[in-house]
Design an enzyme around this catalytic site. Structure first.
Site, PDB file in Angstrom:
ATOM      1  N   SER A   1     -18.201 -27.534  44.791  1.00 48.08           N
ATOM      2  CA  SER A   1     -18.787 -28.464  45.768  1.00 48.08           C
ATOM      3  C   SER A   1     -20.224 -28.842  45.395  1.00 48.08           C
ATOM      4  CB  SER A   1     -18.721 -27.884  47.185  1.00 48.08           C
ATOM      5  OG  SER A   1     -19.607 -26.801  47.350  1.00 48.08           O
TER       6      SER A   1
ATOM      7  N   MET B   1     -19.744 -17.737  37.701  1.00 50.44           N
ATOM      8  CA  MET B   1     -19.686 -16.321  38.093  1.00 50.44           C
ATOM      9  C   MET B   1     -19.757 -15.353  36.913  1.00 50.44           C
ATOM     10  SD  MET B   1     -19.729 -16.625  41.295  1.00 50.44           S
ATOM     11  CE  MET B   1     -19.325 -15.004  41.932  1.00 50.44           C
ATOM     12  N   ARG B   2     -20.405 -15.748  35.846  1.00 55.84           N
ATOM     13  CA  ARG B   2     -20.613 -14.830  34.723  1.00 55.84           C
ATOM     14  C   ARG B   2     -22.104 -14.566  34.570  1.00 55.84           C
ATOM     15  NH1 ARG B   2     -16.369 -12.264  34.117  1.00 55.84           N
ATOM     16  NH2 ARG B   2     -17.210 -11.449  32.178  1.00 55.84           N
ATOM     17  N   ILE B   3     -22.446 -13.339  34.262  1.00 60.31           N
ATOM     18  CA  ILE B   3     -23.841 -13.019  33.966  1.00 60.31           C
ATOM     19  C   ILE B   3     -24.110 -13.400  32.523  1.00 60.31           C
ATOM     20  CG2 ILE B   3     -25.496 -11.133  33.705  1.00 60.31           C
ATOM     21  CD1 ILE B   3     -24.069  -9.778  36.069  1.00 60.31           C
ATOM     22  N   LEU B   4     -25.158 -14.160  32.311  1.00 63.12           N
ATOM     23  CA  LEU B   4     -25.463 -14.640  30.959  1.00 63.12           C
ATOM     24  C   LEU B   4     -26.252 -13.580  30.187  1.00 63.12           C
ATOM     25  CD1 LEU B   4     -26.363 -18.236  32.067  1.00 63.12           C
ATOM     26  CD2 LEU B   4     -24.391 -17.587  30.676  1.00 63.12           C
TER      27      LEU B   4
ATOM     28  N   HIS C   1     -28.699 -20.542  44.280  1.00 62.42           N
ATOM     29  CA  HIS C   1     -28.304 -19.257  44.866  1.00 62.42           C
ATOM     30  C   HIS C   1     -28.396 -19.383  46.387  1.00 62.42           C
ATOM     31  CE1 HIS C   1     -27.815 -14.902  45.017  1.00 62.42           C
ATOM     32  NE2 HIS C   1     -28.739 -14.885  45.949  1.00 62.42           N
TER      33      HIS C   1
ATOM     34  N   ASP D   1     -30.854 -13.677  39.220  1.00 65.03           N
ATOM     35  CA  ASP D   1     -31.407 -14.254  40.456  1.00 65.03           C
ATOM     36  C   ASP D   1     -32.914 -14.019  40.600  1.00 65.03           C
ATOM     37  OD1 ASP D   1     -28.804 -15.042  41.127  1.00 65.03           O
ATOM     38  OD2 ASP D   1     -28.419 -13.224  42.272  1.00 65.03           O
TER      39      ASP D   1
END
Ligand code: GRF
Length: 202
Positions: free
Chosen positions: A15, A92-95, A111, A147
């Site tokens: 969205s 939804m992946r941590i880089l 976020h 974050d």
């Protein structure tokens, strides 16, 4: 007008991607979405991108042995498409630190909390559990720590009595859809940039 060549990375319904697509559909908007990458083949956002005639790539993390090799494949896809800027929108992946450093100042995330409060997952429940009366969303530069990057823009909503995580999430999401295009506009117009680890506004 030269428009900032942007990619959006998603994992789900998209969205926020849709809000960015809508903003970029105005030829006067200073950014364009040239590529959408999803790590999930079934992500609803891929259909939104296709409907808008935007190039899509599915790069599944499951096809890679490590975070670094997955990130290298994302990086290659971005480079191949001559992408200048990246928006994470429900990705939804941590880089890896490597990827975050490589795209430093050229990658942002949205976020659904007023950072630095409530990082990670289940943030709406975290906000309700903490008893805050105001919640919201944040667009920030991506840095290796999750974050935690310099904040570009925030929007607030009230927390109402009787709120559940779902009702609060919906109220915040409405603001996300306004805030993300606004932040991308500021970035593309050069009104904010990352300098020495801080968001600098001109
Ligand atoms: C949004 O709440 C965003 O803030 C968070 O993940 C959610 C993605 O939703 N990072 P959508 O896929 O953009 O609808």
């Amino acid at each position: 007008m030269k428009r900032l060549r942007t990619a959006v990375l998603i994992s789900g319904r998209g969205s926020n991607l849709q809000a960015l697509i809508r903003a970029c559909s105005d030829p006067q908007f200073p950014a364009e979405i040239a590529l959408v990458i999803s790590n999930m083949a079934g992500a609803g956002g891929l259909d939104l991108a296709r409907t808008a005639n935007i190039a899509t790539r599915t790069i599944s993390h499951k096809d890679f042995a490590s975070r670094e090799t997955f990130d290298a494949a994302i990086d290659a896809a971005l480079t191949e498409a001559h992408i200048e800027f990246v928006c994470l929108a429900g990705f939804m992946r941590i880089l890896s630190d490597w990827f975050a450093r490589r795209w430093e100042g050229r990658i942002v995330n949205i976020h659904p909390s007023l950072l630095p409060a409530f990082k990670g997952l289940n943030v709406h429940q975290q906000a309700l559990d903490a008893g805050v009366r105001v919640a919201g969303c944040t667009v920030h530069y991506v840095v290796p720590e999750l974050d935690s990057g310099p904040i570009i823009a925030q929007a607030t909503v009230p927390v109402l009595s009787g709120d559940t995580a779902d009702t609060l999430a919906a109220r915040i999401l409405t603001e996300e859809h306004k805030l993300y295009p606004l932040a991308l506009k500021m970035i593309a117009e050069g009104k904010v940039e990352l300098r020495n680890g801080a968001a600098v506004f001109g």
